[in-house]
Write an enzyme that holds these catalytic residues in place. Structure first.
Site, mmCIF file in Angstrom:
data_model
loop_
_atom_site.group_PDB
_atom_site.id
_atom_site.type_symbol
_atom_site.label_atom_id
_atom_site.label_comp_id
_atom_site.label_asym_id
_atom_site.label_seq_id
_atom_site.Cartn_x
_atom_site.Cartn_y
_atom_site.Cartn_z
ATOM 1 N N ARG A 251 -33.837 -22.143 -8.230
ATOM 2 C CA ARG A 251 -32.450 -21.937 -7.724
ATOM 3 C C ARG A 251 -31.291 -22.370 -8.674
ATOM 4 O O ARG A 251 -30.115 -22.211 -8.458
ATOM 5 C CB ARG A 251 -32.237 -23.012 -6.684
ATOM 6 C CG ARG A 251 -32.823 -22.437 -5.320
ATOM 7 C CD ARG A 251 -32.780 -23.500 -4.306
ATOM 8 N NE ARG A 251 -32.250 -23.273 -3.228
ATOM 9 C CZ ARG A 251 -33.037 -23.100 -1.990
ATOM 10 N NH1 ARG A 251 -34.239 -23.123 -2.070
ATOM 11 N NH2 ARG A 251 -32.617 -22.909 -0.801
ATOM 12 N N ARG B 288 -33.768 -26.920 12.542
ATOM 13 C CA ARG B 288 -33.670 -27.732 11.409
ATOM 14 C C ARG B 288 -32.061 -28.353 11.237
ATOM 15 O O ARG B 288 -31.410 -27.537 11.605
ATOM 16 C CB ARG B 288 -33.819 -26.752 9.849
ATOM 17 C CG ARG B 288 -35.139 -26.358 9.511
ATOM 18 C CD ARG B 288 -35.346 -25.668 8.641
ATOM 19 N NE ARG B 288 -34.166 -25.667 7.450
ATOM 20 C CZ ARG B 288 -34.695 -24.868 6.542
ATOM 21 N NH1 ARG B 288 -35.663 -23.820 6.387
ATOM 22 N NH2 ARG B 288 -33.497 -24.481 5.621
ATOM 23 N N ARG C 278 -24.368 -23.924 2.087
ATOM 24 C CA ARG C 278 -25.594 -23.610 1.582
ATOM 25 C C ARG C 278 -25.449 -22.116 1.051
ATOM 26 O O ARG C 278 -25.812 -21.643 0.091
ATOM 27 C CB ARG C 278 -26.804 -23.501 2.619
ATOM 28 C CG ARG C 278 -27.490 -24.852 2.854
ATOM 29 C CD ARG C 278 -28.175 -25.021 4.120
ATOM 30 N NE ARG C 278 -29.167 -24.063 3.918
ATOM 31 C CZ ARG C 278 -29.995 -23.576 5.297
ATOM 32 N NH1 ARG C 278 -29.511 -24.172 6.345
ATOM 33 N NH2 ARG C 278 -31.087 -22.882 4.996
ATOM 34 N N LYS D 190 -37.165 -15.349 3.324
ATOM 35 C CA LYS D 190 -38.117 -15.589 2.393
ATOM 36 C C LYS D 190 -39.255 -16.018 2.974
ATOM 37 O O LYS D 190 -40.527 -15.726 2.674
ATOM 38 C CB LYS D 190 -37.652 -16.374 1.329
ATOM 39 C CG LYS D 190 -36.233 -15.774 0.771
ATOM 40 C CD LYS D 190 -35.758 -16.909 -0.366
ATOM 41 C CE LYS D 190 -35.295 -18.073 0.285
ATOM 42 N NZ LYS D 190 -34.052 -18.068 1.022
ATOM 43 N N ARG E 60 -32.479 -19.771 14.308
ATOM 44 C CA ARG E 60 -34.068 -20.053 13.628
ATOM 45 C C ARG E 60 -34.662 -21.372 14.500
ATOM 46 O O ARG E 60 -33.936 -22.272 14.629
ATOM 47 C CB ARG E 60 -33.945 -20.319 12.281
ATOM 48 C CG ARG E 60 -35.220 -20.994 11.968
ATOM 49 C CD ARG E 60 -35.355 -21.278 10.236
ATOM 50 N NE ARG E 60 -34.164 -21.721 9.421
ATOM 51 C CZ ARG E 60 -33.933 -21.312 8.255
ATOM 52 N NH1 ARG E 60 -35.091 -20.538 7.767
ATOM 53 N NH2 ARG E 60 -32.890 -21.672 7.826
#
Ligand code: AP5
Length: 217
Positions: free
Chosen positions: A89, A161, A172, A14, A128
């Site tokens: 969400r 992160r 998640r 996203k 990431r």
């Protein structure tokens, strides 16, 4: 005012596709995840409240998120076009967004759900890296920095992160299935849902969405 959403599981891309759309369309990017990370970094009251939820991979309470988004739109003004990423969400956030937009005489124009297989989500998240200074997003394999650990855009240091650990990612993904997935059906029933195959390159995903946006212009 125009408003679109980028919906999709953690790691679907996203933020990556939003950055590309911002460069080529009039939409401004509103990522609740980015706003929360900034609040945590700055140690604001919202950041202090949100931190523990984010570290566990749980959702930050709806009231906090809705207040934060409302303040952002009020600050930036209702004119123009908004692209929400990672918000709403939950059903309560979706209803809150409808109310917020109605207050500005606007409504949601379209929802793009990025569809990516689970194993791809996991490998995207595991690799990431994010710039500590400017927030640019990279991937150790798919989108590596030219110099290891150094942001191509601003020269800042990149990091992983804290919510990208294996255990937190599993939570998640589960939270997405349990609390967010139902929004796909909600928006499909309204006739404003666009399912986008996002397993390919970021540019291919960007082009699919940009094509729909161009048809509205
Ligand atoms: P948030 O930051 O929104 O995280 P998320 O939804 O879990 O999404 P991600 O940021 O993990 O993934 P993304 O889809 O943006 O993927 P990206 O482009 O980075 O939220 C974090 C936390 O904040 C939540 O867990 C929650 O606690 C809280 N929160 C936020 N909003 C909230 C809300 N509304 N309500 C309650 N709580 C909220 O890409 C991932 C990686 O893949 C990158 O390395 C990238 O380079 C790579 N990549 C991307 N696209 C491609 C591609 N096409 N091909 C190859 N690699 C790709």
């Amino acid at each position: 005012m125009k408003a679109i959403l980028l919906l999709g599981a953690p790691g679907a891309g996203k933020g990556t596709v939003a950055a590309r759309l911002v460069a080529t369309t009039p939409y401004r990017h509103v990522s609740t995840g980015d706003m929360l990370r900034e609040a945590v970094k700055a140690g604001t009251p919202i950041g202090l409240e949100a931190r523990a939820y984010m570290e566990r991979g749980d959702l930050v309470p709806d009231a906090v998120i809705l207040r934060m988004v409302r303040e952002r739109i009020e600050r930036e003004g209702p004119a123009g076009a908004y692209m929400f990423d990672g918000f709403p969400r939950t059903r309560a956030q979706a209803d809150g967004l409808d109310d917020l937009l109605a207050g500005f005489g606007a409504k949601l124009n379209g929802v793009f759900v990025l569809v990516v297989p689970r194993e791809v989500l996991i490998s995207r998240i595991a690799g990431r890296r994010v710039c500590r200074t400017c927030g640019a997003v990279f991937h150790v394999v798919n989108l590596p920095t030219k110099v290891d650990g150094v942001c191509d855009r601003c020269g800042g240091v990149t990091y992983q992160r804290p919510d990208d650990t294996e255990a937190t990612v599993a939570n998640r993904l589960e939270v997405y299935e349990r609390q967010t997935r139902e929004l796909v059906d909600l928006y499909r029933a309204r006739g404003i849902l666009f399912e986008v195959d996002a397993a390919g390159s970021p540019d291919a995903t960007r082009d699919r969405i940009a094509q729909v946006l161009a048809a509205w212009a």
